[in-house]
Design an enzyme around this catalytic site. Structure first.
Site, short mmCIF file in Angstrom:
data_model
loop_
_atom_site.label_atom_id
_atom_site.label_comp_id
_atom_site.label_asym_id
_atom_site.label_seq_id
_atom_site.Cartn_x
_atom_site.Cartn_y
_atom_site.Cartn_z
N GLY A 46 -31.21 -1.00 -15.65
CA GLY A 46 -31.66 0.32 -15.25
C GLY A 46 -33.17 0.35 -15.13
O GLY A 46 -33.86 -0.45 -15.78
N GLN A 51 -41.58 4.02 -14.69
CA GLN A 51 -41.84 2.65 -15.16
C GLN A 51 -42.61 1.81 -14.14
O GLN A 51 -43.15 0.76 -14.49
CB GLN A 51 -40.53 1.94 -15.51
CG GLN A 51 -39.83 2.54 -16.73
CD GLN A 51 -38.56 1.78 -17.06
OE1 GLN A 51 -37.51 2.08 -16.52
NE2 GLN A 51 -38.67 0.79 -17.93
N CYS A 95 -35.63 -2.18 -23.25
CA CYS A 95 -36.28 -1.48 -22.14
C CYS A 95 -37.23 -2.44 -21.45
O CYS A 95 -37.95 -3.19 -22.12
CB CYS A 95 -37.06 -0.28 -22.69
SG CYS A 95 -37.90 0.68 -21.43
N LEU A 96 -37.24 -2.41 -20.11
CA LEU A 96 -38.12 -3.32 -19.38
C LEU A 96 -39.60 -3.01 -19.64
O LEU A 96 -40.44 -3.87 -19.44
CB LEU A 96 -37.82 -3.25 -17.88
CG LEU A 96 -36.43 -3.78 -17.46
CD1 LEU A 96 -36.19 -3.57 -15.98
CD2 LEU A 96 -36.28 -5.26 -17.82
N HIS A 137 -30.60 6.80 -21.18
CA HIS A 137 -31.87 6.11 -21.42
C HIS A 137 -32.81 6.30 -20.22
O HIS A 137 -34.00 6.59 -20.40
CB HIS A 137 -31.57 4.61 -21.67
CG HIS A 137 -32.77 3.73 -21.79
ND1 HIS A 137 -33.03 2.98 -22.92
CD2 HIS A 137 -33.77 3.42 -20.92
CE1 HIS A 137 -34.13 2.28 -22.74
NE2 HIS A 137 -34.61 2.53 -21.53
N GLU A 138 -32.27 6.16 -19.01
CA GLU A 138 -33.11 6.28 -17.81
C GLU A 138 -33.57 7.73 -17.59
O GLU A 138 -34.72 7.97 -17.21
CB GLU A 138 -32.39 5.75 -16.57
CG GLU A 138 -31.99 4.28 -16.64
CD GLU A 138 -33.08 3.34 -17.09
OE1 GLU A 138 -34.27 3.61 -16.79
OE2 GLU A 138 -32.77 2.35 -17.76
N HIS A 141 -36.52 8.53 -19.58
CA HIS A 141 -37.80 8.09 -19.00
C HIS A 141 -38.41 9.18 -18.12
O HIS A 141 -39.63 9.32 -18.06
CB HIS A 141 -37.58 6.85 -18.12
CG HIS A 141 -37.62 5.55 -18.86
ND1 HIS A 141 -38.73 5.11 -19.53
CD2 HIS A 141 -36.69 4.57 -19.01
CE1 HIS A 141 -38.47 3.91 -20.07
NE2 HIS A 141 -37.23 3.57 -19.78
NI NI Z 1 -36.23 1.80 -20.36
#
Ligand code: NI
Length: 173
Positions: A46, A51, A95-96, A137-138, A141
């Site tokens: 995701g 991000q 998380c990226l 989660h997304e 963000h």
């Molecule tokens: Ni994340």
């Protein structure tokens, strides 16, 4: 399609509330394709627009990762949780924007989400399992919230220090 650099926590752009998308333009569709490309390349399941430094309510995801399962790239503009189960579940999240850090996070086990697809049509789906965790989660963000915000202040601080060091090391090359 272009792979975009992913912002690493801490970064003020990850803490902002993203703006709703008023109209889905060709530029936004291209952005979504770049985000999918960036997510698969990372690799991740995701990615949210903040991000990559874009303050728009847009997320992409693909949690189809069982052996032999066909990819299912999803693009969600203005996603909204319209129902959440009382039942909760715990997943180890990552998380990226917080590389190589993982922690258990408890969230509603199932959610119903409504969004606009790339053609501007209203879509709605009931998510369970990993998909439910990922979409929540997304969406977090888009509200400037990271999974470490669910952890104790101490744990969060430890992870933040590690990320600050990682960024210093990367800047030095
Ligand atoms: Ni994340």
């Amino acid at each position: 399609m272009t792979i975009r650099p992913i912002l690493i926590h801490p970064d003020p752009r990850l803490k902002r509330v993203a703006e709703p998308v008023a109209a889905i333009t060709p530029e936004l569709r291209r952005l979504a394709d770049d985000m999918l490309e960036t997510m698969y390349d990372a690799p991740g399941i995701g990615l949210a627009a903040p991000q990559i430094g874009v303050g728009a309510r847009l997320i992409v995801m693909d949690c189809a990762r069982k052996e032999g399962e066909a990819p299912r790239p999803m693009t969600l503009f203005n996603p909204e949780v319209v129902w959440a189960s009382e039942e909760r579940s715990v997943y180890e999240e990552g998380c990226l924007s917080i590389p190589e850090q993982y922690a258990d996070v408890e969230r509603p086990a199932e959610v119903r989400v409504r969004w606009l697809d790339p053609e501007g049509r209203v879509a709605e789906e009931h998510f369970t399992g990993l998909w439910a965790t990922c979409v929540q989660h997304e969406i977090d963000h888009l509200n400037g919230r990271l999974f470490i915000d669910y952890l104790s202040p101490l744990r969060r601080q430890l992870i933040t220090r590690k990320m600050e060091k990682l960024k210093r090391d990367r800047a030095r090359g």
